[in-house]
Write an enzyme that holds these catalytic residues in place. Structure first.
Site, PDB file in Angstrom:
ATOM      1  N   HIS A  92       0.834  -1.219   0.000  1.00 21.80           N
ATOM      2  CA  HIS A  92       0.000   0.000   0.000  1.00 21.80           C
ATOM      3  C   HIS A  92       0.862   1.260   0.000  1.00 21.80           C
ATOM      4  O   HIS A  92       0.423   2.310   0.473  1.00 21.80           O
ATOM      5  CB  HIS A  92      -0.955   0.029   1.197  1.00 21.80           C
TER       6      HIS A  92
ATOM      7  N   SER B  14      15.807  20.676 -16.347  1.00 19.12           N
ATOM      8  CA  SER B  14      14.652  21.523 -16.641  1.00 19.12           C
ATOM      9  C   SER B  14      15.130  22.764 -17.381  1.00 19.12           C
ATOM     10  O   SER B  14      16.210  23.281 -17.113  1.00 19.12           O
ATOM     11  CB  SER B  14      13.977  21.921 -15.321  1.00 19.12           C
TER      12      SER B  14
ATOM     13  N   LYS C 251      17.103  21.022 -11.300  1.00 20.55           N
ATOM     14  CA  LYS C 251      16.395  19.765 -11.580  1.00 20.55           C
ATOM     15  C   LYS C 251      17.248  18.710 -12.281  1.00 20.55           C
ATOM     16  O   LYS C 251      18.065  19.014 -13.138  1.00 20.55           O
ATOM     17  CB  LYS C 251      15.151  20.034 -12.451  1.00 20.55           C
TER      18      LYS C 251
ATOM     19  N   GLU D 181      10.298   7.709 -16.715  1.00 21.85           N
ATOM     20  CA  GLU D 181       8.981   8.301 -16.986  1.00 21.85           C
ATOM     21  C   GLU D 181       8.510   7.988 -18.410  1.00 21.85           C
ATOM     22  O   GLU D 181       7.357   7.623 -18.641  1.00 21.85           O
ATOM     23  CB  GLU D 181       9.035   9.818 -16.808  1.00 21.85           C
TER      24      GLU D 181
END
Ligand code: ARG
Length: 456
Positions: free
Chosen positions: A155, A276, A282, A289
Site C-alpha cells: 500500500h 529543466s 532539476k 517516466e
C-alpha cells in the site's frame, strides 16, 4: 497498370492510391518477402510447375532486388501498393515472363501471413536476447548493492525491511516470465501458411512441406481459411510485449519514487537524466517516466489489433493491412526501451544510509514480535492482537516501539521476555528470514548465484 489491372477499365481514384498503399510501412518486410519468394520459386520448379531456368533466374534477381533495397537504390511508389507487388513487379520488369511465373499458387493473403511470421520469429529472438541483458543489469546491480536494507512496501506504506537485492530480483523473475511467454508464443508463430492461396489452397500440386523445411518452420498450417485470416499470433505477441512493458512501467514507478527527494534511495547517472529548461537544480528520471508513458503505446497497439480483428468474417479482409503499423510500433517501442534501460539500471548509485534509515523505524519489526510470540506458543491471532495493542500503547505514549522497558511491554504483551527487546533491528529482522524465497542475506545471495549462472 496495376498487377491486378486485367479486370479493370476505369482509372483508380487519386485519393484511393494513398489510402490503399501499405508500402510506406510494409517495405520493412522486404527481406522476409524475398526469402519466402525464393523458397516458393524453388519449390515450384521442383514440382515441375515452372521451368528450373525460371526459378534460377528469379532467385538471382531476388538477390539483386534485395541488394538494391539494402542500398536505398530501389524505387517505391504508392501505385504499386505493397511490398509484395513491388518485388513481383521488379522481377517482371527484369525477367519478363519468367518473373511472371513467381506468383503461381500464391496470393498476397498467404504471402503477407508468411512475411509477418518470418518477421516475428526474428523479433522474438531479438527481444528475448535484449530482455536477457536487462536481467543481467538487474542481477549485476543486485550483486553489487543487494545487501543494502530498505523498507519493503505494501500500500506504499512501510511494511517490513527487505534487501535491495531482493526487490531487484523480483523484477528479474517478471522478466523471466516475459521471456517464457514470448518463447511459448513462437510455437504459434512458427507455422508455415504459404500454399493457402487467397483462402482455398491451390489446384496446382505444390509441396508445402518443402517450403516449410526450406524456411525452417516447425509445421505447415492445417487450414487454408484459418491461415489467411489468423492474426492471433500477432495479438498474442503484442500481449506479451504489453505485459513486459507493464513490468518496466512498475519498475519505472519504483525508480521514480526512489529518485524523489522524499525517498532519496537512488541517484541515476547523469547520462540517463535530463534537466529543466527553467529550474536549474532539476535532474529528472526521464527514461523511467518515458518508459512508463510508452507502455501506453504498447497497450494501444494491442487494443488496436484486438479491435481490428473483432467482427471480421472469414477469411482475409483488407482491414488486416492495419495490423502492421501498431505491430511495428510496439516492437520499436519495446526495443527502444530495452536499448536504454539496462544501462540505466546498471549505473544506478544507491544511498544505503537513506534506505537503512527508512527501514529502521522499529514499527517495521512489529510482525517479528508477533512471530516471536508464536514461537513460544501463543496462537497467531492472539499474538497479532497483543502486538497491535502494544503499538497503540506506544503511539499513545508517543514512544517508539524500542523505547519501552520490558515492564511496559508486558502491559500489552504479558508473555514478553528480555529477548523481545532485541527484535527491533532491521539487520536481524532480515537475517532471520532465510527460508526459500525470503529476503534473508543467504537466501538472496543464493538467488543471485542462481541468476548469475542462468544468465552466463
Ligand atoms: N497489403 C496487404 C496486407 O497487408 C497484403 C495482402 C493484400 N491482399 C489483397 N487481396 N489486397 O494485408
Amino acid at each position: 497498370m496495376a498487377l491486378w489491372g486485367g479486370r479493370f477499365s476505369g482509372q483508380t481514384d487519386k485519393e484511393l492510391t494513398g489510402f490503399s498503399e501499405s508500402v510506406s510501412f510494409d517495405k520493412r518486410l522486404y527481406k522476409y518477402d524475398i526469402m519466402g519468394s525464393k523458397a516458393h520459386a524453388a519449390m515450384l520448379a521442383e514440382q515441375g510447375i515452372i521451368p528450373r531456368a525460371a526459378a534460377d533466374a528469379i532467385a538471382v534477381e531476388l538477390d539483386e532486388i534485395e541488394e538494391r533495397i539494402d542500398e536505398g537504390d530501389f524505387k517505391f511508389s504508392a501505385e504499386l501498393e505493397d511490398i509484395h507487388m513491388h518485388i513481383e513487379n521488379a522481377l517482371i520488369e527484369k525477367l519478363g515472363d519468367e518473373g511472371a511465373r513467381v506468383h503461381s499458387a500464391r496470393s498476397r493473403n498467404d504471402q503477407i501471413a508468411l512475411d509477418i511470421r518470418l518477421y516475428l520469429r526474428d523479433a522474438v529472438t531479438g527481444i528475448c536476447a535484449m530482455i536477457r541483458d536487462f536481467q543481467r543489469a538487474l542481477v549485476e546491480q543486485a550483486a553489487g548493492n543487494g545487501d543494502a536494507i530498505m523498507p519493503g512496501f505494501t500500500h506504499l506504506q512501510h511494511a517490513q525491511p527487505v534487501l535491495f537485492g531482493h526487490h531487484l530480483l523480483a523484477y528479474v523473475e517478471m522478466l523471466e516470465r516475459d521471456i517464457e511467454r514470448l518463447e511459448d508464443c513462437s510455437k504459434r508463430i512458427n507455422v508455415m501458411p504459404l500454399g493457402s492461396g487467397a483462402l482455398a489452397g491451390s489446384t496446382l500440386k505444390i509441396d508445402r512441406e518443402e517450403v516449410c523445411r526450406a524456411l525452417n518452420f516447425s509445421r505447415v498450417t492445417r487450414n487454408s481459411m484459418d491461415a489467411v485470416a489468423d492474426r492471433d499470433f500477432i495479438i498474442e505477441f503484442i500481449s506479451d510485449l504489453a505485459i513486459f512493458a507493464m513490468h518496466v512501467s512498475r519498475l519505472s514507478e519504483d525508480i521514480i519514487l526512489w529518485c524523489s527527494q522524499e525517498f532519496s534511495f537512488v541517484e541515476l547517472d547523469d547520462a540517463f537524466c535530463t534537466g529543466s529548461s527553467l529550474m536549474p537544480q532539476k535532474k529528472n528520471p526521464d527514461i523511467a517516466e518515458l518508459s512508463r508513458g510508452k507502455t501506453a503505446r504498447v497497450y494501444g497497439a494491442l487494443t488496436a489489433i484486438l479491435t481490428l480483428c473483432k467482427g471480421l468474417p472469414l477469411t482475409y479482409n483488407r482491414d488486416l493491412q492495419e495490423d502492421k503499423e501498431p505491430l511495428f510500433d510496439a516492437v520499436d517501442t519495446v526495443k527502444r526501451i530495452l536499448r536504454l534501460y539496462p544501462a540505466m539500471v546498471a549505473t544506478m548509485r544507491i544511498r544505503r544510509e537513506k534506505m537503512l534509515a527508512a527501514a529502521s523505524d522499529p514499527a517495521l519489526m512489529a510482525t517479528d514480535l508477533a512471530e516471536k510470540l508464536v514461537e513460544i506458543g501463543v496462537p497467531f491471532r492472539n499474538a497479532h492482537h497483543r502486538v497491535g495493542a502494544f503499538v497503540k500503547w506506544c503511539r499513545d505514549k508517543n514512544k517508539a516501539l524500542n523505547e519501552t522497558t520490558l515492564k511496559e511491554m508486558r502491559e500489552t504483551i504479558p508473555e514478553a521476555t528480555a529477548e523481545f527487546l532485541e527484535l527491533f533491528s532491521p539487520e536481524s529482522s532480515v537475517a532471520k528470514r532465510e527460508i526459500t524465497g525470503a529476503t534473508g542475506p543467504k537466501a538472496v545471495a543464493a538467488q543471485i548465484e542462481f541468476w548469475k549462472k542462468k544468465l552466463s
